[in-house]
Write an enzyme that holds these catalytic residues in place. Structure first.
Site, PDB file in Angstrom:
ATOM      1  N   HIS A 110     -13.281   2.677   8.307  1.00 14.32           N
ATOM      2  CA  HIS A 110     -12.522   1.529   7.785  1.00 14.32           C
ATOM      3  C   HIS A 110     -13.072   1.088   6.425  1.00 14.32           C
ATOM      4  CE1 HIS A 110      -9.680  -1.793   9.329  1.00 14.32           C
ATOM      5  NE2 HIS A 110      -9.651  -1.767   8.003  1.00 14.32           N
ATOM      6  N   GLN A 111     -13.094   2.018   5.502  1.00 16.26           N
ATOM      7  CA  GLN A 111     -13.624   1.723   4.175  1.00 16.26           C
ATOM      8  C   GLN A 111     -12.545   1.761   3.094  1.00 16.26           C
ATOM      9  OE1 GLN A 111     -16.217   5.498   3.872  1.00 16.26           O
ATOM     10  NE2 GLN A 111     -15.452   5.322   1.784  1.00 16.26           N
ATOM     11  N   PHE A 123     -10.511  -0.365   2.067  1.00 12.69           N
ATOM     12  CA  PHE A 123     -10.452  -1.568   1.209  1.00 12.69           C
ATOM     13  C   PHE A 123     -11.670  -1.706   0.305  1.00 12.69           C
ATOM     14  CE2 PHE A 123     -13.872  -4.145   2.970  1.00 12.69           C
ATOM     15  CZ  PHE A 123     -14.156  -3.444   4.133  1.00 12.69           C
ATOM     16  N   ASP A 161      -8.944   6.451   8.738  1.00 10.59           N
ATOM     17  CA  ASP A 161      -9.871   5.404   8.269  1.00 10.59           C
ATOM     18  C   ASP A 161      -9.981   4.303   9.311  1.00 10.59           C
ATOM     19  OD1 ASP A 161     -11.590   4.244   6.285  1.00 10.59           O
ATOM     20  OD2 ASP A 161     -10.014   2.770   5.882  1.00 10.59           O
ATOM     21  N   ILE A 219       0.837  -1.211   0.000  1.00  4.40           N
ATOM     22  CA  ILE A 219       0.000   0.000   0.000  1.00  4.40           C
ATOM     23  C   ILE A 219       0.872   1.262   0.000  1.00  4.40           C
ATOM     24  CG2 ILE A 219      -1.758   1.286   1.289  1.00  4.40           C
ATOM     25  CD1 ILE A 219      -2.813  -1.497   2.245  1.00  4.40           C
ATOM     26  N   GLU A 229     -12.215   0.957  17.303  1.00  2.00           N
ATOM     27  CA  GLU A 229     -13.231   0.925  16.240  1.00  2.00           C
ATOM     28  C   GLU A 229     -14.129  -0.313  16.291  1.00  2.00           C
ATOM     29  OE1 GLU A 229     -10.531   0.903  12.736  1.00  2.00           O
ATOM     30  OE2 GLU A 229     -11.387  -1.066  12.295  1.00  2.00           O
ATOM     31  N   ARG A 271      -3.758   0.773  10.988  1.00  2.00           N
ATOM     32  CA  ARG A 271      -4.555   0.243  12.098  1.00  2.00           C
ATOM     33  C   ARG A 271      -4.611   1.330  13.161  1.00  2.00           C
ATOM     34  NH1 ARG A 271      -6.293  -2.859   9.101  1.00  2.00           N
ATOM     35  NH2 ARG A 271      -6.314  -5.146   9.135  1.00  2.00           N
TER      36      ARG A 271
HETATM   37  P1  NAI Z   1       2.681  -4.956   3.686  1.00  3.40           P
HETATM   38  O1  NAI Z   1       2.976  -6.089   4.591  1.00  3.40           O
HETATM   39  O2  NAI Z   1       2.844  -5.133   2.206  1.00  3.40           O
HETATM   40  O3  NAI Z   1       3.563  -3.683   4.089  1.00  3.40           O
HETATM   41  C1  NAI Z   1       3.801  -3.273   5.401  1.00  3.40           C
HETATM   42  C2  NAI Z   1       5.156  -2.607   5.424  1.00  3.40           C
HETATM   43  O4  NAI Z   1       5.351  -2.085   6.738  1.00  3.40           O
HETATM   44  C3  NAI Z   1       6.305  -3.562   5.129  1.00  3.40           C
HETATM   45  O5  NAI Z   1       7.153  -3.026   4.127  1.00  3.40           O
HETATM   46  C4  NAI Z   1       7.030  -3.687   6.474  1.00  3.40           C
HETATM   47  O6  NAI Z   1       8.419  -3.883   6.337  1.00  3.40           O
HETATM   48  C5  NAI Z   1       6.700  -2.346   7.093  1.00  3.40           C
HETATM   49  N1  NAI Z   1       6.869  -2.333   8.536  1.00  3.40           N
HETATM   50  C6  NAI Z   1       6.689  -3.340   9.420  1.00  3.40           C
HETATM   51  N2  NAI Z   1       7.003  -2.922  10.667  1.00  3.40           N
HETATM   52  C7  NAI Z   1       7.386  -1.637  10.543  1.00  3.40           C
HETATM   53  C8  NAI Z   1       7.849  -0.663  11.476  1.00  3.40           C
HETATM   54  N3  NAI Z   1       8.014  -0.969  12.769  1.00  3.40           N
HETATM   55  N4  NAI Z   1       8.135   0.567  11.012  1.00  3.40           N
HETATM   56  C9  NAI Z   1       8.016   0.862   9.698  1.00  3.40           C
HETATM   57  N5  NAI Z   1       7.599  -0.016   8.762  1.00  3.40           N
HETATM   58  C10 NAI Z   1       7.294  -1.241   9.193  1.00  3.40           C
HETATM   59  O7  NAI Z   1       1.208  -4.495   4.043  1.00  3.40           O
HETATM   60  P2  NAI Z   1       0.210  -3.618   3.164  1.00  3.40           P
HETATM   61  O8  NAI Z   1      -0.616  -4.511   2.293  1.00  3.40           O
HETATM   62  O9  NAI Z   1       0.945  -2.505   2.528  1.00  3.40           O
HETATM   63  O10 NAI Z   1      -0.771  -3.071   4.296  1.00  3.40           O
HETATM   64  C11 NAI Z   1      -0.284  -2.204   5.296  1.00  3.40           C
HETATM   65  C12 NAI Z   1      -1.312  -2.121   6.414  1.00  3.40           C
HETATM   66  O11 NAI Z   1      -2.479  -1.475   5.921  1.00  3.40           O
HETATM   67  C13 NAI Z   1      -1.823  -3.512   6.885  1.00  3.40           C
HETATM   68  O12 NAI Z   1      -0.983  -4.067   7.868  1.00  3.40           O
HETATM   69  C14 NAI Z   1      -3.171  -3.164   7.462  1.00  3.40           C
HETATM   70  O13 NAI Z   1      -3.021  -2.876   8.836  1.00  3.40           O
HETATM   71  C15 NAI Z   1      -3.577  -1.883   6.702  1.00  3.40           C
HETATM   72  N6  NAI Z   1      -4.719  -2.104   5.824  1.00  3.40           N
HETATM   73  C16 NAI Z   1      -5.796  -1.277   5.953  1.00  3.40           C
HETATM   74  C17 NAI Z   1      -6.906  -1.426   5.141  1.00  3.40           C
HETATM   75  C18 NAI Z   1      -8.074  -0.485   5.226  1.00  3.40           C
HETATM   76  O14 NAI Z   1      -9.143  -0.800   4.715  1.00  3.40           O
HETATM   77  N7  NAI Z   1      -7.917   0.681   5.840  1.00  3.40           N
HETATM   78  C19 NAI Z   1      -6.980  -2.533   4.181  1.00  3.40           C
HETATM   79  C20 NAI Z   1      -5.755  -3.298   4.049  1.00  3.40           C
HETATM   80  C21 NAI Z   1      -4.683  -3.090   4.870  1.00  3.40           C
END
Ligand code: NAI
Length: 335
Positions: free
Chosen positions: A295-296, A298, A258, A155, A263, A234
């Site tokens: 939380h929309q 996605f 979001d 993301i 929540e 989150r």
């Molecule tokens: P991802 O796993 O591809 O990327 C997460 C990145 O954060 C990774 O590059 C990782 O190395 C990095 N990371 C881990 N710990 C860290 C730290 N302490 N400091 C800095 N960076 C750190 O995950 P993706 O798909 O990009 O999603 C990210 C987050 O978005 C998910 O964990 C989820 O919580 C949230 N999300 C929210 C949605 C929504 O509807 N609002 C939907 C999907 C995901």
């Protein structure tokens, strides 16, 4: 496979029914959140499918295992709501869906930035009441500003690509930097540097013990006065009480959320005829420079279809003993 799908919403069902034409699982839908109070409902299934607000702590997982369920399929990317250590000990497989599309959340994050900057939420309400005054609606050019991205996974990566088109300077922090993203002009810096230099900070890291309340009183003090904060990751990555203090002092000039720490009691429900008991959340809503969505991030056609397909595919792969990159537990435990 008989799958119990918890926390189901009306809009999920057609997506799962459509996707299941390919997999032919037996699906039982429940709008209950799977947690300690409802775990007795997780019976007679081969697998359970859960979402972001289901709470699978050690006690719930133990009960799930006693009910002879060996697979939990998360239909979300984050897995902070499942005790993975306990799942490993109990030999319960946990799979997730890491790639919704990342575009859905990244586009929503940028949407929050633009809406807050140009005060589109306030302008909409004004024009509805035939108030065409521009007082209080002054924004800024995104071009030339500095945006800090925390977490450059799927993301964060797409967010950087979108923002590159605005002509902003892009800074990033990640515990595992991605060399590819540097080709876009993204510069990895320390967290301190990101805090002090960014006009806008957008959070795209997972919630882990390390990122819990990453944005707190101390980190806020390092940021520019009037900083814009966007959180689509989150809720608990950001300390809400410290954030409210930051809004009151003017340290935070704009806040787009979001997600919210508490929540689970609010989002995905229609509470419009109820009195909200969460005073912290209600205080957030009083600020004119705060924009909250429930939380929309996605929630696009493409993501919903991908969620249903990949979740059912994850389950099929696990039950046929095929390894999948989407496994969160340390290995594929036999059924
Ligand atoms: P991802 O796993 O591809 O990327 C997460 C990145 O954060 C990774 O590059 C990782 O190395 C990095 N990371 C881990 N710990 C860290 C730290 N302490 N400091 C800095 N960076 C750190 O995950 P993706 O798909 O990009 O999603 C990210 C987050 O978005 C998910 O964990 C989820 O919580 C949230 N999300 C929210 C949605 C929504 O509807 N609002 C939907 C999907 C995901």
């Amino acid at each position: 496979m008989h799958i119990g799908i918890f926390s189901i919403q009306p809009y999920d069902i057609p997506c799962f029914d459509q996707a299941n034409k390919k997999f032919a699982h037996q699906l039982t839908y429940s709008n209950n959140r799977l947690c300690l109070e409802t775990v007795s409902l997780a019976q007679g299934f081969d697998a359970v499918c859960v979402f972001v607000h289901d709470e699978l702590n050690r006690t719930v997982l133990t009960q799930v295992k006693e009910n002879n369920i060996h697979l939990i399929a998360l239909r979300c990317a984050g897995f902070n709501n499942v005790d993975i250590e306990a799942a490993n000990e109990l030999e319960i497989n946990v799979v997730r869906f890491p790639r919704y599309t990342p575009y859905a959340v990244a586009e929503h994050a940028v949407g929050l930035m633009l809406a807050l900057n140009r005060k589109i939420h306030r302008a909409y309400a004004r024009v509805k009441e035939s108030n065409f005054s521009l007082n209080g609606l002054l924004g800024f050019d995104m071009h030339g500003k500095t945006v800090g991205i925390i977490g450059t996974g799927f993301i964060g990566n797409v967010t950087a690509k979108i923002l590159a088109g605005f002509g902003v300077k892009l800074l990033a922090y990640d515990i595992a930097p991605d060399p590819d993203i540097e080709k876009l002009g993204v510069q990895y810096v320390s967290l301190e540097e990101l805090y002090t230099q960014s006009d806008i900070i957008t959070l795209h890291c997972p919630l882990t013990p390390d990122t819990h309340h990453l944005i707190n009183k101390t980190s806020l003090e390092k940021m520019k006065d009037g900083v814009m904060l966007i959180n689509t990751s989150r809720g608990a990555v950001l300390d809400t009480t410290a954030t409210i203090d930051g809004l009151k002092s003017g340290k935070i000039g704009y806040l787009g959320l979001d997600v919210y720490e508490q929540e689970g009691d609010l989002f995905f429900k229609d509470l419009s005829d109820k009195v909200i008991q969460d005073d912290i959340f209600e205080r957030l809503l009083t600020f004119p420079n705060v924009l909250v969505t429930g939380h929309q991030g996605f929630f696009t056609h493409e993501a919903m279809s991908n969620i249903a397909n990949t979740t059912l595919e994850n389950i099929s792969l696990c039950t046929s003993g095929c390894p999948t990159d989407n496994l969160v537990t340390k290995q594929l435990f036999t059924f």
